[in-house]
Scaffold this motif. Structure first.
Motif, mmCIF file in Angstrom:
data_model
loop_
_atom_site.group_PDB
_atom_site.id
_atom_site.type_symbol
_atom_site.label_atom_id
_atom_site.label_comp_id
_atom_site.label_asym_id
_atom_site.label_seq_id
_atom_site.Cartn_x
_atom_site.Cartn_y
_atom_site.Cartn_z
ATOM 1 N N ALA A 45 -3.260 -2.329 9.972
ATOM 2 C CA ALA A 45 -3.378 -2.877 8.604
ATOM 3 C C ALA A 45 -4.042 -1.845 7.691
ATOM 4 O O ALA A 45 -3.617 -1.658 6.531
ATOM 5 C CB ALA A 45 -4.199 -4.165 8.642
ATOM 6 N N GLY A 46 -5.062 -1.167 8.195
ATOM 7 C CA GLY A 46 -5.750 -0.145 7.394
ATOM 8 C C GLY A 46 -4.820 0.995 7.028
ATOM 9 O O GLY A 46 -4.804 1.468 5.887
ATOM 10 N N ALA A 47 -4.000 1.429 7.996
ATOM 11 C CA ALA A 47 -3.049 2.515 7.727
ATOM 12 C C ALA A 47 -2.039 2.075 6.664
ATOM 13 O O ALA A 47 -1.702 2.841 5.754
ATOM 14 C CB ALA A 47 -2.329 2.909 9.010
ATOM 15 N N ILE A 92 3.917 -4.056 13.826
ATOM 16 C CA ILE A 92 4.671 -4.196 12.569
ATOM 17 C C ILE A 92 3.967 -3.443 11.441
ATOM 18 O O ILE A 92 4.602 -2.715 10.667
ATOM 19 C CB ILE A 92 4.877 -5.690 12.214
ATOM 20 N N ALA A 93 2.644 -3.581 11.355
ATOM 21 C CA ALA A 93 1.904 -2.885 10.286
ATOM 22 C C ALA A 93 2.063 -1.376 10.443
ATOM 23 O O ALA A 93 2.300 -0.651 9.460
ATOM 24 C CB ALA A 93 0.428 -3.266 10.331
ATOM 25 N N PHE A 94 1.965 -0.899 11.672
ATOM 26 C CA PHE A 94 2.077 0.539 11.881
ATOM 27 C C PHE A 94 3.492 1.030 11.568
ATOM 28 O O PHE A 94 3.682 2.068 10.937
ATOM 29 C CB PHE A 94 1.692 0.889 13.323
ATOM 30 N N ARG A 115 11.261 5.783 0.842
ATOM 31 C CA ARG A 115 12.291 5.142 1.656
ATOM 32 C C ARG A 115 12.405 3.654 1.375
ATOM 33 O O ARG A 115 13.448 3.061 1.573
ATOM 34 C CB ARG A 115 12.009 5.394 3.129
ATOM 35 N N ALA A 116 11.329 3.022 0.940
ATOM 36 C CA ALA A 116 11.378 1.574 0.662
ATOM 37 C C ALA A 116 10.264 1.231 -0.328
ATOM 38 O O ALA A 116 9.307 1.998 -0.493
ATOM 39 C CB ALA A 116 11.190 0.798 1.951
ATOM 40 N N HIS A 117 10.398 0.095 -0.985
ATOM 41 C CA HIS A 117 9.393 -0.335 -1.961
ATOM 42 C C HIS A 117 8.113 -0.765 -1.226
ATOM 43 O O HIS A 117 8.188 -1.411 -0.171
ATOM 44 C CB HIS A 117 9.958 -1.505 -2.782
ATOM 45 N N PRO A 118 6.935 -0.437 -1.800
ATOM 46 C CA PRO A 118 5.679 -0.809 -1.129
ATOM 47 C C PRO A 118 5.552 -2.321 -0.880
ATOM 48 O O PRO A 118 4.806 -2.734 0.014
ATOM 49 C CB PRO A 118 4.604 -0.334 -2.100
ATOM 50 N N ALA A 119 6.293 -3.117 -1.662
ATOM 51 C CA ALA A 119 6.206 -4.577 -1.478
ATOM 52 C C ALA A 119 6.646 -5.010 -0.074
ATOM 53 O O ALA A 119 6.287 -6.099 0.388
ATOM 54 C CB ALA A 119 7.065 -5.286 -2.528
ATOM 55 N N TRP A 120 7.384 -4.118 0.602
ATOM 56 C CA TRP A 120 7.781 -4.420 1.982
ATOM 57 C C TRP A 120 6.558 -4.615 2.882
ATOM 58 O O TRP A 120 6.673 -5.190 3.964
ATOM 59 C CB TRP A 120 8.632 -3.276 2.543
ATOM 60 N N ALA A 121 5.410 -4.156 2.443
ATOM 61 C CA ALA A 121 4.192 -4.259 3.259
ATOM 62 C C ALA A 121 3.844 -5.709 3.592
ATOM 63 O O ALA A 121 3.195 -5.968 4.609
ATOM 64 C CB ALA A 121 3.027 -3.591 2.540
ATOM 65 N N VAL A 122 4.302 -6.653 2.755
ATOM 66 C CA VAL A 122 3.957 -8.066 3.038
ATOM 67 C C VAL A 122 4.568 -8.546 4.362
ATOM 68 O O VAL A 122 4.115 -9.530 4.937
ATOM 69 C CB VAL A 122 4.366 -9.035 1.894
ATOM 70 N N LEU A 123 5.588 -7.813 4.838
ATOM 71 C CA LEU A 123 6.182 -8.191 6.130
ATOM 72 C C LEU A 123 5.168 -8.092 7.262
ATOM 73 O O LEU A 123 5.358 -8.699 8.327
ATOM 74 C CB LEU A 123 7.387 -7.290 6.452
#
Lengths: 305, 270
Positions: B146-148, B229-231, B248-256
């Motif tokens: 999560a931190g990364a 998944i976070a990594f 490569r992808a929008h940062p909003a993908w982080a919610v996954l």
């Protein structure tokens, strides 16, 4: 002639609608020092960073030793050594550690000799943040050449360096060139470009405004020699004094400056005039046209267009 | 492999030399351990039964959420990653190594806590050390992942602080570190199910501390899935350079990264 080591063809880069580089082309051959000159924002750093694989071109092709920088990955890092204009290392990295770290990633033994060579031998235990700006740039240079790259890319390498460090850098570049390293050098320093570069290109607003050897570029300009004269009674300042082969004149402090197409007759006429006027000569300087004059000519013409 | 090992060693030392990292990896968690052990142990004797896992999770969070993301963002924005890229340092190393060193620093602190808590505060030691280390590794992986991810998606250090605190503060209050989740109102107990610390405390209770805990293995699996998944998302969204907007992808993908926790919320509600 050998195939070019660096090949730039119709390279174009656009940032959010702003055309930073507009279809430039040039080749650099093995063992050449190629200078990229230009005012701020001309596109020098964008060109270098695209060749380094840090940016993706929006048009055209780039090749380094036949390799496409956008796809080469670690093959590219084996081919090139780079001293970036803006780069850094972690603050608490020690000088010696940085050399061991990068050499390990290049798969070679640490080149501690280079730490001595760039004058940081006594600072090898110092942390990066304890180094001066000039020392940080020297370390970056040592790291850039540690793996004997075929191509060395230097972006404003002497910016922030003192006179001795600058001389050391120039000597190192000449040695590398003699050993067959191809050097791509972006600089604002015209004296440096004249001294080191075998060929230069002047970039202006993302396009190449002129290219050639420093001598060719200088000769292609107005070719006016500057004759600066100071006298005791300033008789040259009087209106109506005209000398042969002078295309224009100006005042610079106590000096009258003549721009001459044939310096011999001009100087003779000035001295003869001063003798008639009984106005003793205090100082007379003759300066041949320089790369800097030609650069200013080109960039000024470009700016007024 | 030699370069990777050397890099890991340098990064570990930097975690001690760098004042901010030293604070977040060691001084802050150990200081809070002494403070909480002294105060909470008096006010809530039940805390002493969980002081070792709770303060171990706190140590992981401190390094992984308050230390590492800021370092990643600062390194990227200062041009350090650019220097690494042109010298052939792989992107994956720039994520794997901080995650590993963050876990290593937290492990040192956790071992200090586990070794001293019984003598200093009368805290309970883990009954199953293998289980303790297993759950520790899973929790550290989930939180370091999560931190990364926070470090990769944050444009600047202000954004890093905001996102890190968004995980850190609720985890402290609702994650079972100070108060058992069982005494929280239903709604807040549900909120704790979308935080990694709740699962970590469940897994520690069941697999390391010999306490009754429903679904300790499920919690462990959720932590591992969340970490992976976070990594993976951090690797996908990684950027070398703040000026290079190609991604490569929008940062909003982080919610996954929340998917495993959402699954846990559903599974624990059934």
């Amino acid at each position: 002639m050998d195939a070019p080591v660096i090949q730039v063809r119709e390279f174009r880069k656009v940032y959010r609608g702003f055309v930073a580089v507009d279809g430039i082309s040039f080749d650099v051959h093995r063992g050449e020092v190629f200078g990229l000159l230009g005012p701020n924002g001309a596109g020098k750093t964008t060109t270098l960073e695209s060749l380094e694989g840090l940016r993706r071109p929006d048009g055209g092709t780039l090749r380094i030793a036949g390799v496409d920088p956008t796809r080469a990955g670690r093959r590219l890092s084996a081919l090139i050594g780079v001293q970036l204009q803006a780069s850094a290392l972690p603050d608490s990295f020690r000088v010696g550690e940085a050399m061991r770290f990068f050499c390990a990633y290049h798969g070679i033994a640490p080149r501690m000799d280079l730490i001595d060579r760039v004058g940081l031998g006594d600072r090898s235990a110092a942390q990066y943040h304890e180094l001066s700006g000039g020392q940080q740039r020297r370390l970056a240079l040592a790291l850039a050449v540690a793996h004997d790259p075929a191509v060395l890319i230097l972006d404003e390498p002497t910016s922030g360096l003192d006179v001795a460090s600058r001389a050391m850098l120039h000597e190192l570049i000449r040695e590398l060139q003699a050993a067959g390293t191809t050097v791509l050098l972006a600089t604002h320093d015209m004296a440096e470009a004249s001294e080191l570069a075998t060929r230069v290109a002047i970039l202006l607003r993302g396009a190449i405004a002129a290219t050639g050897t420093p001598l060719e570029l200088t000769a292609a300009g107005e070719g006016l020699t500057r004759v600066s004269v100071r006298t005791e009674r300033d008789s040259l300042g009087r209106p109506g004094t005209v000398f042969p082969f002078v295309s224009r004149s100006s005042r610079l402090g106590d000096y009258t400056v003549y721009f001459s197409t044939d310096v011999g007759p001009t100087v003779s006429a000035v001295i003869a005039y001063l003798a008639v006027q009984s106005d003793p000569l205090v100082d007379l300087r003759v300066e041949r046209p320089s790369l800097e004059d030609r650069f200013l000519e080109i960039t000024t013409e470009g700016a007024t267009r | 492999m030699r370069a990777f090992a050397l890099h890991l060693g340098f990064e570990f030392r930097i975690g001690i030399r760098n004042k901010t990292l030293m604070l977040m990896n060691y001084l802050f968690p150990l200081g809070c351990y002494v403070l909480f052990g002294s105060l909470l142990g008096q006010v809530n004797p039940g805390f002493l039964a969980i002081i070792v896992p709770a303060m171990s999770v706190f140590a992981i969070m401190s390094g992984a959420l308050l230390g590492m993301p800021d370092t990643l963002v600062s390194a990227r924005n200062a041009g350090i990653f650019r220097s690494y890229k042109i010298n052939g340092v792989p992107a994956l190393s720039l994520l794997v190594i901080p995650v590993l060193t963050s876990m290593m620093h937290a492990l040192v602190v956790a071992l200090v806590i586990a070794a001293t808590a019984p003598a200093l505060f009368g805290g309970e030691s883990p009954r199953n050390w293998a289980g303790f280390l297993l759950v520790f590794a899973a929790a550290a992986f989930a939180l370091a992942g999560a931190g990364a991810l926070i470090g990769v998606v944050s444009a600047n250090t202000r954004m890093t602080v905001l996102l890190s605190q968004l995980v850190f503060i609720p985890s402290m209050i609702l994650g079972g570190l100070m108060l058992p989740v069982s005494i929280l109102p239903d709604t807040l107990a549900r909120v704790s199910r979308i935080l990694p610390t709740g699962y970590a405390m469940d897994a520690f209770a069941g697999l390391a501390m010999g306490q009754d805990a429903v679904g300790a293995w499920l919690s462990l699996a959720i932590l591992l899935a969340a970490g992976a998944i976070a990594f993976g998302l951090a690797a996908l969204l990684f950027g070398w350079d703040p000026k290079n907007t190609t991604r490569r992808a929008h940062p909003a993908w982080a919610v996954l990264a929340l998917i495993p926790y959402a699954a846990g919320l559903v599974l624990y509600s059934v």
